[in-house]
Enzyme design. Sequence first.
Site, PDB file in Angstrom:
ATOM      1  N   SER A   9       0.846  -1.198   0.000  1.00  0.00           N
ATOM      2  CA  SER A   9       0.000   0.000   0.000  1.00  0.00           C
ATOM      3  C   SER A   9       0.878   1.244   0.000  1.00  0.00           C
ATOM      4  O   SER A   9       1.658   1.458   0.938  1.00  0.00           O
ATOM      5  CB  SER A   9      -0.888   0.014   1.245  1.00  0.00           C
ATOM      6  N   MET A  69     -12.258   4.153  -0.343  1.00  0.00           N
ATOM      7  CA  MET A  69     -12.940   4.350   0.940  1.00  0.00           C
ATOM      8  C   MET A  69     -13.623   5.701   0.872  1.00  0.00           C
ATOM      9  O   MET A  69     -13.257   6.644   1.594  1.00  0.00           O
ATOM     10  CB  MET A  69     -11.912   4.269   2.084  1.00  0.00           C
TER      11      MET A  69
HETATM   12  C1  DX5 Z   1      -6.425   1.045   5.802  1.00  0.00           C
HETATM   13  C2  DX5 Z   1      -5.929   0.806   4.406  1.00  0.00           C
HETATM   14  C3  DX5 Z   1      -4.787  -0.162   4.348  1.00  0.00           C
HETATM   15  C4  DX5 Z   1      -3.590   0.293   5.093  1.00  0.00           C
HETATM   16  C5  DX5 Z   1      -2.514  -0.745   5.111  1.00  0.00           C
HETATM   17  O1  DX5 Z   1      -7.509   1.892   5.763  1.00  0.00           O
HETATM   18  O2  DX5 Z   1      -6.951   0.320   3.580  1.00  0.00           O
HETATM   19  O3  DX5 Z   1      -4.473  -0.488   3.001  1.00  0.00           O
HETATM   20  O4  DX5 Z   1      -3.057   1.454   4.559  1.00  0.00           O
HETATM   21  O5  DX5 Z   1      -1.475  -0.277   5.921  1.00  0.00           O
HETATM   22  P1  DX5 Z   1      -0.851  -1.179   7.072  1.00  0.00           P
HETATM   23  O6  DX5 Z   1      -0.303  -2.387   6.394  1.00  0.00           O
HETATM   24  O7  DX5 Z   1       0.200  -0.318   7.679  1.00  0.00           O
HETATM   25  O8  DX5 Z   1      -1.980  -1.513   8.003  1.00  0.00           O
HETATM   26 ZN    ZN Z   2      -6.499  -0.563   1.522  1.00  0.00          ZN
END
Ligand code: DX5
Ligand code: ZN
Length: 215
Positions: A9, A69
């Site tokens: 991500s 989101m």
């Molecule tokens: C959370 C996001 C994830 C997040 C992942 O809302 O959808 O994709 O950024 O980051 P880590 O791996 O740090 O939880």
């Molecule tokens: Zn995500």
Amino acid sequence: MHKVQIAPSILSADFSNLESEVRAIEKAGAHMLHIDVMDGHFVNNITFGPALVKSIRDKTRLPFDVHLMIDPVTKYITDFADAGADIITVHIEAEDDIQGAIELIRSLGKKAGIAINPETKIDKILPFIDVVDQVIVMSVHPGFAGQSFIRDSIDRIQKIKVLIASRNILLEVDGGISSLCSQDCINAGCDILVAGSSIFNTNNYEHSIREIIGS
Ligand code: DX5
Ligand code: ZN
């Protein structure tokens, strides 16, 4: 043999050096790039929009896994498709017309996904199960990188795997993924692991990816 894929991500990347981050993560063995789009309304954070997606499209050959989101969502889908998204995922909890959003994504020739938050009943997926290419099981409350993996997610992944049955749908888990829980996710049936901070907050992306996927 079933081989898990890793989707780093970019939410945890260094935004001031995004081009080199994207190139580095491709070289390190990523299978796709996970792009977290947040609107400050559906979740309590604001990230980026189609212009940023477009700006990095020609920097890498990795498929773009765009996680929206946002709510409303439908009116922005064409912009993300035009910007270079390959897979576009919308949230089941959004109040927008999710069935219509998924139909639009597919009509644009893109793969469609549905994401489900930790507190949402699993059977809410059922109306969409025959029209999606991917399900994202959220293993944190969406909004921020760097949160702890919610252990109940393993059970949810297993249950959703049963619902998917023999359908051609990829199961992705997103949030708090590190080598501490990745093998449990793989054993529970995940096809794709999203990881932000456990890769980008280290100084050796290739090593971190290998640790997470267990190779
Ligand atoms: C959370 C996001 C994830 C997040 C992942 O809302 O959808 O994709 O950024 O980051 P880590 O791996 O740090 O939880
Ligand atoms: Zn995500």
